[in-house]
Design a protein around this motif. Structure first.
Motif, PDB file in Angstrom:
ATOM      1  N   ALA A  26       0.824  -1.216   0.000  1.00 27.68           N
ATOM      2  CA  ALA A  26       0.000   0.000   0.000  1.00 27.68           C
ATOM      3  C   ALA A  26       0.852   1.258   0.000  1.00 27.68           C
ATOM      4  O   ALA A  26       0.451   2.285  -0.577  1.00 27.68           O
ATOM      5  CB  ALA A  26      -0.929  -0.003   1.210  1.00 27.68           C
ATOM      6  N   SER A  27       2.031   1.211   0.603  1.00 30.61           N
ATOM      7  CA  SER A  27       2.856   2.417   0.716  1.00 30.61           C
ATOM      8  C   SER A  27       3.497   2.825  -0.606  1.00 30.61           C
ATOM      9  O   SER A  27       4.189   3.838  -0.671  1.00 30.61           O
ATOM     10  CB  SER A  27       3.947   2.208   1.779  1.00 30.61           C
ATOM     11  OG  SER A  27       4.797   1.135   1.436  1.00 30.61           O
ATOM     12  N   ALA A  36       9.505   6.308   2.085  1.00 33.79           N
ATOM     13  CA  ALA A  36      10.806   6.815   1.658  1.00 33.79           C
ATOM     14  C   ALA A  36      11.838   6.704   2.772  1.00 33.79           C
ATOM     15  O   ALA A  36      13.036   6.535   2.518  1.00 33.79           O
ATOM     16  CB  ALA A  36      10.676   8.265   1.206  1.00 33.79           C
ATOM     17  N   VAL A  37      11.369   6.783   4.009  1.00 33.71           N
ATOM     18  CA  VAL A  37      12.277   6.661   5.161  1.00 33.71           C
ATOM     19  C   VAL A  37      12.464   5.200   5.555  1.00 33.71           C
ATOM     20  O   VAL A  37      13.586   4.707   5.674  1.00 33.71           O
ATOM     21  CB  VAL A  37      11.740   7.464   6.364  1.00 33.71           C
ATOM     22  CG1 VAL A  37      12.631   7.258   7.584  1.00 33.71           C
ATOM     23  CG2 VAL A  37      11.650   8.943   6.015  1.00 33.71           C
ATOM     24  N   ALA A  44      10.063  -4.326   4.352  1.00 31.64           N
ATOM     25  CA  ALA A  44       8.870  -4.764   5.076  1.00 31.64           C
ATOM     26  C   ALA A  44       8.236  -6.001   4.443  1.00 31.64           C
ATOM     27  O   ALA A  44       7.815  -6.928   5.149  1.00 31.64           O
ATOM     28  CB  ALA A  44       7.858  -3.628   5.146  1.00 31.64           C
ATOM     29  N   GLY A  45       8.145  -6.026   3.120  1.00 23.73           N
ATOM     30  CA  GLY A  45       7.530  -7.165   2.444  1.00 23.73           C
ATOM     31  C   GLY A  45       8.268  -8.467   2.702  1.00 23.73           C
ATOM     32  O   GLY A  45       7.671  -9.452   3.170  1.00 23.73           O
ATOM     33  N   PRO A  46       9.582  -8.522   2.402  1.00 22.53           N
ATOM     34  CA  PRO A  46      10.337  -9.750   2.705  1.00 22.53           C
ATOM     35  C   PRO A  46      10.294 -10.136   4.178  1.00 22.53           C
ATOM     36  O   PRO A  46      10.227 -11.323   4.511  1.00 22.53           O
ATOM     37  CB  PRO A  46      11.763  -9.398   2.261  1.00 22.53           C
ATOM     38  CG  PRO A  46      11.560  -8.408   1.154  1.00 22.53           C
ATOM     39  CD  PRO A  46      10.380  -7.592   1.594  1.00 22.53           C
ATOM     40  N   ALA A  47      10.327  -9.148   5.074  1.00 19.06           N
ATOM     41  CA  ALA A  47      10.239  -9.465   6.502  1.00 19.06           C
ATOM     42  C   ALA A  47       8.913 -10.149   6.812  1.00 19.06           C
ATOM     43  O   ALA A  47       8.855 -11.134   7.569  1.00 19.06           O
ATOM     44  CB  ALA A  47      10.393  -8.196   7.342  1.00 19.06           C
TER      45      ALA A  47
END
Length: 389
Positions: A26-27, A36-37, A44-47
């Motif tokens: 979504a981001s 961006a930060v 986040a996705g792979p985590a």
């Protein structure tokens, strides 16, 4: 359907995993300043998907061994995964988001649930994880069929070593018709219930799984494809130690080996992209710590009372995972302001509750009925290894 206390901590981990994936996708359209930060320091996705894989590694072999029955296992997996998978695939096609060049080949590839490892374009990008789940199921079946189901620690280490020595893999070398035929033949043998056929089918499926993950796939996971499966077997190793089947020393060996393999290959991929910078190296380490740390925290706090909303989100996490990207495509023209992320999130939750209630649960009930009807001939071994929560 409310989660049972025994499973609540695992459902909570699924919720954390799906929230990470939801944020990652979504981001791209909302909360872009935040992304961006965070994207500089966390994948986040792979985590999120690695956390999903750890949970699967922990619970899937336990489910198989509790029943001691490959038929019940595969019927259960079919009832759990296929109905919603089919609904989402049809929806993507009907909405015009997926137009394969060769519809027949695409249909066969998606029917195997491993199109990502057959070089076929995916109906929706999130399907790639299901391909690795299938590989894990096939390998677990092979080990169970030859009575080596407790070789998970060895598998995790061997897969990690092979991953480091062979990366990057050469993908797109497996053809859909042949893979589909081998899969059908292997499953038919396994489900027949005859000891010789179960063994032959297990070896066939295990060989297919290794071929798919080594020679199939797409370049996106040429560096860590084998490691994805190693992570799942690491989850199984944790389960065995947690239930007293092995000592915790196995986890103390396997976890650092798999973690080192992940970092080695992620760093090697950065080298190949000429991007081996301190920041990106730190991002790889942080990503590893997030999903491994989340699982560790989940285990350490499982005796605590899990927030009901988090556990419930975990219960519907499969629906959230499969529907959120399709809804993102549908709602993309409307996502012009960060505040609209609330509307998007609410829509995802509502749709996911509906699909869980009216697609997932009926499929699971069908699987239970079919398992009761078609149970005993598929019983090849009984192992009492209860899952503790």
């Amino acid at each position: 359907m409310p989660p049972t206390p025994r499973m609540a901590w695992l459902d909570a981990l699924r919720a954390v995993a799906v929230l990470l994936v939801l944020y990652a996708h979504a981001s791209r359209y909302v909360l872009t300043d935040v992304r961006a930060v965070t994207a500089e320091w966390l994948h986040a996705g792979p985590a999120g998907v690695m956390l999903f894989f750890l949970v699967s590694g922990y619970i899937i072999p336990a489910s198989l061994e509790r029943h001691g029955n490959l038929r019940r296992f595969w019927i259960g997996r079919a009832g759990r995964l296929l109905p919603l998978y089919a609904v989402v695939t049809v929806a993507v096609v009907l909405l015009g988001f997926y137009r394969p060049a060769d519809p027949a080949t695409a249909a066969v590839a998606h029917a195997t649930m491993v199109p990502f490892l057959l070089g076929e374009p995916l109906a929706t990008p999130v399907f790639w994880t299901l391909a690795f789940e299938m590989v894990f199921y096939l390998l677990v079946t092979a080990l169970f069929a030859v009575r080596l189901q407790r070789a998970d620690a060895v598998m995790a280490v061997l897969l990690t070593i092979c991953a480091v020595l062979t990366a990057p893999l050469a993908p797109n070398a497996v053809r859909t018709p042949y893979a589909a035929l081998v899969l059908v033949a292997g499953l038919a043998l396994v489900l027949s219930g005859r000891r010789w056929a179960v063994t032959a089918g297990g070896l066939t499926l295990g060989g297919l799984a290794l071929t798919l993950v080594i020679a199939g796939g797409q370049p996106a996971h040429a560096w860590d494809g084998l490691l994805v499966v190693a992570v799942m077997f690491a989850g199984t190793t944790i389960y065995r130690a947690d239930t007293g089947q092995t000592g915790w020393w196995t986890v103390a060996v396997v976890a650092p080996v798999v973690a080192a393999g992940l970092l080695a290959n992620w760093f090697a991929e950065l080298v190949s992209l000429d991007a081996l910078t301190p920041r990106y190296m730190a991002r790889s380490v942080i990503t590893l710590l997030v999903f491994a740390g989340a699982f560790a925290v989940g285990m350490l706090t499982r005796r605590w009372r899990t927030p009901s909303w988090l556990a419930t989100l975990g219960v519907i996490s499969y629906s959230v995972y499969l529907t959120h990207y399709l809804l993102l495509l549908v709602m993309r023209p409307l996502l012009v302001h960060d505040a609209l992320v609330i509307a998007y999130g609410g829509t995802v939750l509502i749709v996911s509750w509906v699909t869980h209630r009216y697609v997932e649960l009926p499929g699971q009930r069908w699987a239970r009925r079919m398992s009761d009807v078609w149970d005993e001939p598929g019983r090849v071994q009984q192992t009492h290894a209860p899952v503790r929560g």
